[in-house]
Design an enzyme around this catalytic site. Structure first.
Site, PDB file in Angstrom:
ATOM      1  N   GLY A 172      35.156 -63.310  95.978  1.00 54.64           N
ATOM      2  CA  GLY A 172      34.281 -62.220  96.403  1.00 54.64           C
ATOM      3  C   GLY A 172      33.983 -62.348  97.886  1.00 54.64           C
ATOM      4  O   GLY A 172      34.714 -62.979  98.651  1.00 54.64           O
ATOM      5  N   GLY A 173      32.828 -61.789  98.261  1.00 56.55           N
ATOM      6  CA  GLY A 173      32.420 -61.824  99.669  1.00 56.55           C
ATOM      7  C   GLY A 173      32.298 -63.242 100.208  1.00 56.55           C
ATOM      8  O   GLY A 173      32.330 -63.459 101.424  1.00 56.55           O
ATOM      9  N   GLY A 407      60.675 -59.183 126.850  1.00 57.70           N
ATOM     10  CA  GLY A 407      59.212 -59.224 126.868  1.00 57.70           C
ATOM     11  C   GLY A 407      58.698 -60.585 126.419  1.00 57.70           C
ATOM     12  O   GLY A 407      57.625 -61.034 126.840  1.00 57.70           O
ATOM     13  N   ALA A 408      59.465 -61.236 125.556  1.00 56.17           N
ATOM     14  CA  ALA A 408      59.016 -62.529 125.034  1.00 56.17           C
ATOM     15  C   ALA A 408      58.942 -63.572 126.149  1.00 56.17           C
ATOM     16  O   ALA A 408      58.137 -64.499 126.088  1.00 56.17           O
ATOM     17  CB  ALA A 408      59.946 -62.990 123.921  1.00 56.17           C
TER      18      ALA A 408
HETATM   19  C1  HXC Z   1      25.291 -67.968  88.372  1.00 56.30           C
HETATM   20  C2  HXC Z   1      27.150 -69.117  87.728  1.00 56.30           C
HETATM   21  C3  HXC Z   1      27.951 -68.338  88.579  1.00 56.30           C
HETATM   22  C4  HXC Z   1      27.315 -67.339  89.340  1.00 56.30           C
HETATM   23  C5  HXC Z   1      29.201 -69.748  87.585  1.00 56.30           C
HETATM   24  N1  HXC Z   1      27.974 -69.979  87.116  1.00 56.30           N
HETATM   25  N2  HXC Z   1      29.222 -68.749  88.460  1.00 56.30           N
HETATM   26  N3  HXC Z   1      25.823 -68.933  87.638  1.00 56.30           N
HETATM   27  N4  HXC Z   1      25.980 -67.196  89.214  1.00 56.30           N
HETATM   28  N5  HXC Z   1      27.995 -66.590  90.176  1.00 56.30           N
HETATM   29  C6  HXC Z   1      27.552 -70.987  86.158  1.00 56.30           C
HETATM   30  C7  HXC Z   1      28.047 -70.708  84.749  1.00 56.30           C
HETATM   31  O1  HXC Z   1      27.137 -69.893  84.065  1.00 56.30           O
HETATM   32  C8  HXC Z   1      28.085 -72.130  84.169  1.00 56.30           C
HETATM   33  O2  HXC Z   1      26.779 -72.511  83.804  1.00 56.30           O
HETATM   34  C9  HXC Z   1      28.474 -72.969  85.341  1.00 56.30           C
HETATM   35  O3  HXC Z   1      28.172 -72.203  86.508  1.00 56.30           O
HETATM   36  C10 HXC Z   1      29.950 -73.291  85.368  1.00 56.30           C
HETATM   37  O4  HXC Z   1      30.673 -72.081  85.181  1.00 56.30           O
HETATM   38  P1  HXC Z   1      31.887 -71.944  84.152  1.00 56.30           P
HETATM   39  O5  HXC Z   1      32.178 -70.510  84.018  1.00 56.30           O
HETATM   40  O6  HXC Z   1      31.572 -72.727  82.915  1.00 56.30           O
HETATM   41  O7  HXC Z   1      33.011 -72.739  84.938  1.00 56.30           O
HETATM   42  P2  HXC Z   1      34.555 -72.456  84.972  1.00 56.30           P
HETATM   43  O8  HXC Z   1      35.062 -72.173  83.605  1.00 56.30           O
HETATM   44  O9  HXC Z   1      35.154 -73.575  85.745  1.00 56.30           O
HETATM   45  O10 HXC Z   1      34.708 -71.099  85.811  1.00 56.30           O
HETATM   46  C11 HXC Z   1      34.350 -71.036  87.161  1.00 56.30           C
HETATM   47  C12 HXC Z   1      34.320 -69.559  87.621  1.00 56.30           C
HETATM   48  C13 HXC Z   1      33.423 -68.732  86.691  1.00 56.30           C
HETATM   49  C14 HXC Z   1      35.744 -69.030  87.619  1.00 56.30           C
HETATM   50  C15 HXC Z   1      33.815 -69.575  89.061  1.00 56.30           C
HETATM   51  O11 HXC Z   1      32.192 -69.401  86.510  1.00 56.30           O
HETATM   52  C16 HXC Z   1      33.164 -67.362  87.184  1.00 56.30           C
HETATM   53  O12 HXC Z   1      34.003 -66.472  87.075  1.00 56.30           O
HETATM   54  N6  HXC Z   1      31.948 -67.164  87.724  1.00 56.30           N
HETATM   55  C17 HXC Z   1      31.527 -65.876  88.218  1.00 56.30           C
HETATM   56  C18 HXC Z   1      32.216 -65.603  89.521  1.00 56.30           C
HETATM   57  C19 HXC Z   1      31.764 -64.320  90.138  1.00 56.30           C
HETATM   58  O13 HXC Z   1      32.133 -63.224  89.698  1.00 56.30           O
HETATM   59  N7  HXC Z   1      30.878 -64.433  91.147  1.00 56.30           N
HETATM   60  C20 HXC Z   1      30.404 -63.336  91.874  1.00 56.30           C
HETATM   61  C21 HXC Z   1      31.481 -63.074  92.916  1.00 56.30           C
HETATM   62  S1  HXC Z   1      31.022 -61.802  93.977  1.00 56.30           S
HETATM   63  P3  HXC Z   1      26.459 -73.630  82.696  1.00 56.30           P
HETATM   64  O14 HXC Z   1      24.986 -73.625  82.599  1.00 56.30           O
HETATM   65  O15 HXC Z   1      27.167 -73.181  81.462  1.00 56.30           O
HETATM   66  O16 HXC Z   1      27.020 -74.912  83.232  1.00 56.30           O
HETATM   67  C22 HXC Z   1      30.215 -62.565  95.125  1.00 56.30           C
HETATM   68  C23 HXC Z   1      29.681 -61.664  96.131  1.00 56.30           C
HETATM   69  C24 HXC Z   1      29.371 -62.383  97.386  1.00 56.30           C
HETATM   70  O17 HXC Z   1      30.085 -63.725  95.161  1.00 56.30           O
HETATM   71  C25 HXC Z   1      29.069 -61.335  98.384  1.00 56.30           C
HETATM   72  C26 HXC Z   1      28.836 -61.912  99.718  1.00 56.30           C
HETATM   73  C27 HXC Z   1      28.760 -60.869 100.728  1.00 56.30           C
END
Ligand code: HXC
Length: 520
Positions: A172-173, A407-408
């Site tokens: 993501g971001g 040019g290079a």
């Molecule tokens: C809160 C999160 C989290 C998140 C993971 N966790 N991502 N909690 N916010 N964004 C937590 C899970 O609930 C879990 O908690 C623990 O972290 C580990 O995650 P798992 O899913 O069990 O791990 P894994 O299977 O290794 O997968 C990792 C992952 C997945 C691929 C990163 O967690 C995932 O897809 N997370 C969401 C990613 C996402 O969409 N983020 C937003 C992106 S957009 P527990 O308690 O069970 O241990 C963004 C915008 C930014 O970031 C903008 C900036 C400008």
């Protein structure tokens, strides 16, 4: 009421607890994935015992989704400062064992705090990324936190070196903070970066793609150019960061450290007199030239697998850190194309921003022709490199090894773009184009009138030879002073070291302006 002794014991107990991050189970899961914890990474990165942690007792202040009952010290990121080879660095290391390393308001505040400290103290920032992105439960507070970091990345750009390690997810971001920094290091198989993941890709474009094929280290080191380095594992990645740091100054007002060497400055390399093949169309490996002339044959290549037709590398000459840009005849004859121009332009600008002198080794047949390049914007990308060289005020030494066509020739740190000392090997060919192309243009009509094939071939060969005699040499450019000297290849190391020593006190300033408008 607790006694003072008990209070101290309580502190020590809390510190111990904090070190466990999200708990032993999650640490185990992290290790099972072949990943280290946030703290293990820092321990490896900085000099032993040098790390001082800040904000260990920070935790989030969210109250939605039951988060008020789920509090962890550090809130998922370890921050502080330490030293690398005795030099101060500021570090943040995202802790995947706490909320998946996801970024909250307080967590972002911790990163911002160390970035501010780094700016105040003129020291580099190293960020280790391993995070699920924005903490979903915190909504816009988390997005705001990212933007606060981005703004600091931008203000720090060109002031202090910023290095990002990607040792897990970065999606993501969140990818934009590393993208704004100077160098990205990814680990093979355990890291990935993308703006949208495979599921979103599938729903929007219908495309089926794996995480690795979308944003793994292999993609970013060869296709996108986002990753500057790929390490086989985290240990190697961290060693690489330490090595990279050795070539960099602490900030834009300082010079990179000088590392004493026993390598003689006047070391002759006879092999260089033989390295250029007699046939100008035959390739050779310009890396052999680089290895032969730098201190102890040691270099650190930046983006080695991306646009390999140009090499960008750090090395040292008599202990001084130098950025090397070299056309690589082994790939696409060393031609300049969109990707190689962008790659080299960014490297030139980094070196210039951080007072690292530039050595350019030229063997370039020109810009790559064709619709793919024109549609891809070779005009704009080529202009980036031209602009970067022309704007750079650090000492610039150029050696034309063989071809410098069209040019290079101008672009590759020529005298006309304020190259300070421009040398050529005797086999250099400085011309508008190669002999074959030139004869086709200049003698096309005559050639078409010759019916006999043998006579035609003889005529072309004679004209090509005439052209080569006249232009395919360094003496015409030397006659006009565009080449300061024609040097014996085996003596290149000595001449380059002498040149940089002569330029050590160089002072050039560009006219005052808000900022330039480099063709982006
Ligand atoms: C809160 C999160 C989290 C998140 C993971 N966790 N991502 N909690 N916010 N964004 C937590 C899970 O609930 C879990 O908690 C623990 O972290 C580990 O995650 P798992 O899913 O069990 O791990 P894994 O299977 O290794 O997968 C990792 C992952 C997945 C691929 C990163 O967690 C995932 O897809 N997370 C969401 C990613 C996402 O969409 N983020 C937003 C992106 S957009 P527990 O308690 O069970 O241990 C963004 C915008 C930014 O970031 C903008 C900036 C400008």
């Amino acid at each position: 009421m607790s006694t003072n002794k008990q209070k101290i014991e309580e502190l020590l107990e809390l510190r111990k607890l904090t070190k466990l991050g999200g708990g032993e189970k999650r640490i185990e899961a992290q290790h099972k994935k072949g990943k280290l914890t946030a703290r293990e990474r820092i321990e490896l990165l900085v000099d032993e015992g040098s790390f001082e942690e800040f904000d260990m007792f920070v935790s989030h202040r969210a109250t939605d989704f039951g988060l008020e009952n789920e509090l962890y010290y550090t809130d998922g990121v370890v921050t502080g400062h330490g030293t690398i080879e005795g030099r101060q660095v500021y570090v943040f290391s995202q802790d995947f064992t706490i909320f998946g390393g996801s970024l909250s308001e307080m967590y972002a505040g911790k990163i911002c705090k160390i970035m501010d400290m780094a700016m105040k103290n003129g020291a580099p920032v190293i960020g280790i990324n391993d995070s699920g992105g924005a903490r979903i439960q915190e909504g816009v507070l988390s997005l705001a936190g990212y933007a606060d970091i981005f703004q600091r990345n931008i203000m720090a750009s060109g002031v202090i070196p910023q290095i990002s390690a990607i040792f897990g997810p970065c999606a993501g971001g969140a990818v934009y903070s590393p993208a704004l920094t100077d160098f990205n290091i990814m680990t093979a198989n355990t890291s990935y970066m993308f703006v949208t993941g495979p599921k979103v890709v599938k729903s929007v474009t219908g495309e089926d793609v794996t995480v690795e094929n979308l944003g793994g280290s292999s993609v970013h080191s060869t296709k996108s150019g986002v990753a500057h380095f790929v390490a086989p594992n985290e240990h190697e990645g961290i060693l690489l960061i330490r090595k990279l740091m050795g070539y960099l100054p602490q900030n834009n007002l300082e010079d990179a450290p000088v590392i004493p060497t026993n390598d003689p400055i006047d070391r002759m390399e006879d092999i260089l007199n033989e390295i250029i093949p007699d046939n100008p169309n035959k390739p050779y490996d310009v890396k052999d030239v680089i290895h032969a002339i730098v201190d102890d044959g040691d270099l650190l290549e930046v983006q080695p697998a991306y646009a390999p037709n140009i090499i960008t590398a750090f090395a040292r000459f008599n202990g001084q850190s130098v950025g090397i840009i070299a056309n690589q005849p082994k790939f696409l004859a060393g031609v300049l194309d969109c990707n190689s121009s962008r790659k080299a332009a960014r490297f030139v600008r980094f070196c210039d921003a951080f007072n690292i002198p530039i050595l350019t080794l030229v063997d370039v047949p020109g810009f790559l022709p064709g619709t793919a390049q024109e549609y891809g914007g070779i005009i704009i990308h080529g202009a980036k490199l031209l602009f970067a060289y022309g704007e750079a005020t650090v000492p610039k030494v150029t050696v034309i090894l063989r071809k410098a066509y069209g040019g290079a020739y101008d672009v590759m740190s020529s005298k006309h773009l304020r190259g300070d000392l421009n040398y050529a090997w005797p086999m250099a060919e400085i011309a508008v184009m190669g002999a074959k192309g030139a004869v086709e243009v200049l003698n096309g009509t005559e050639i078409s009138k010759i019916k006999d094939e043998k006579a035609k071939a003889e005529f072309i060969a004679t004209k090509e030879e005439e052209y080569r005699e006249k232009f395919a040499n360094p003496y015409v450019a030397a006659k006009y002073g565009y080449i300061d000297d024609i040097i014996e290849p085996r003596n290149t190391r000595y001449r380059v070291i002498n040149a940089f020593q002569a330029l050590a006190t160089k002072k050039v300033q560009n006219p005052p302006k808000k900022h330039s408008n480099i063709p982006l």
